[in-house]
Design a protein around this motif. Structure first.
Motif, PDB file in Angstrom:
ATOM      1  N   ARG A  47       1.040  -0.483 -16.258  1.00  0.00           N
ATOM      2  CA  ARG A  47       1.331  -0.477 -14.827  1.00  0.00           C
ATOM      3  C   ARG A  47       2.822  -0.205 -14.595  1.00  0.00           C
ATOM      4  NH1 ARG A  47      -3.113  -2.762 -12.353  1.00  0.00           N
ATOM      5  NH2 ARG A  47      -2.025  -3.132 -10.391  1.00  0.00           N
ATOM      6  N   ASP A  52       0.469  -1.335  -7.935  1.00  0.00           N
ATOM      7  CA  ASP A  52      -0.013  -2.551  -7.281  1.00  0.00           C
ATOM      8  C   ASP A  52      -0.243  -2.330  -5.790  1.00  0.00           C
ATOM      9  OD1 ASP A  52       0.079  -4.051  -9.622  1.00  0.00           O
ATOM     10  OD2 ASP A  52       2.181  -4.565  -9.336  1.00  0.00           O
ATOM     11  N   GLY A 116      -4.991  -0.360 -14.340  1.00  0.00           N
ATOM     12  CA  GLY A 116      -5.764  -1.126 -13.380  1.00  0.00           C
ATOM     13  C   GLY A 116      -7.169  -1.432 -13.872  1.00  0.00           C
TER      14      GLY A 116
END
Length: 227
Positions: A47, A52, A116
């Motif tokens: 990530r 996010d 994710g």
């Protein structure tokens, strides 16, 4: 003197790194390995950038694509029945169903590639969520094209929303890589689909302005078989 300066610079850099221990995978691994307790850490993941911020929007769009794939499949089945016998319309809607399903798989791969996890047990609400209101599939040929056109416009708007969220967020939430992915794989394709279906709907509407449009519909179905 040079050695002293070098040692001072190294010490300052080390202090800066220690001040940000919680931000880096390397520091986490070093700390964990010191106690022989490292078994993977949430910081050591794929990530970065604004994933996010954008991830819930993409998950909502995945759900929309899957829902519309099912709706198109119902339309294809309707026109493939012996009562309707419209192989051209069946081919059109089966193709749209397959495309939406394939797009869902591609988006799932993109999310997981960026670290994710797609959770289908959680409902993600956002403007990227296409309306899930069920439309009846017991419709004629022209009305089916109108439904399909509305669906493609909704999917195009959903892709545009995801792209906008990835592009125009604050610096920390901006994600150019995801924006590029959506632009390259969805925006142009959805625009082409909207253009094609709007042309089909308008052409068939003109052909049906006769007392008995059955021949016009039959010929239009023949045309769709060749596309």
């Amino acid at each position: 003197m040079k050695l002293f300066v070098a040692l001072a610079l190294f010490a300052s850099l080390s202090s800066l790194a220690l001040a940000k221990d919680e931000e880096y995978c390397q520091n986490t691994v070093i700390t964990a390995c010191a106690s022989s307790a490292f078994s993977g850490n949430s910081i050591c993941n794929a990530r970065f950038a604004g994933i996010d911020h954008v991830e819930p929007e993409i998950q909502a769009y995945i759900n929309a694509q899957l829902t519309k794939s099912y709706d198109y499949l119902l339309l294809a089945t309707h026109f493939n029945s012996y009562q309707k016998n419209r192989p051209g319309f069946q081919k059109l809607y089966q193709g749209l169903s397959d495309r939406s399903f394939d797009d869902s798989i591609a988006l799932i791969k993109q999310i997981t590639r960026r670290g994710g996890v797609v959770d289908f047990n959680t409902r993600h609400e956002s403007p990227a969520s296409v309306s899930t209101k069920r439309n009846t599939v017991e419709v004629d040929e022209l009305h089916s094209l109108a439904l399909a056109l509305d669906t493609e416009k909704q999917l195009a708007s959903g892709a545009t929303h995801v792209h906008s969220r990835a592009t125009h967020a604050a610096d920390a939430d901006r994600d150019p890589e995801l924006a590029h992915y959506i632009e390259e794989n969805f925006l142009g394709k959805q625009a082409d689909s909207v253009r094609k279906l709007s042309g089909y709907a308008n052409d068939l509407a003109k052909l049906m302005k006769v007392p008995d449009p059955s021949l016009s519909v039959y010929l239009f179905d023949e045309y769709l078989q060749k596309q």
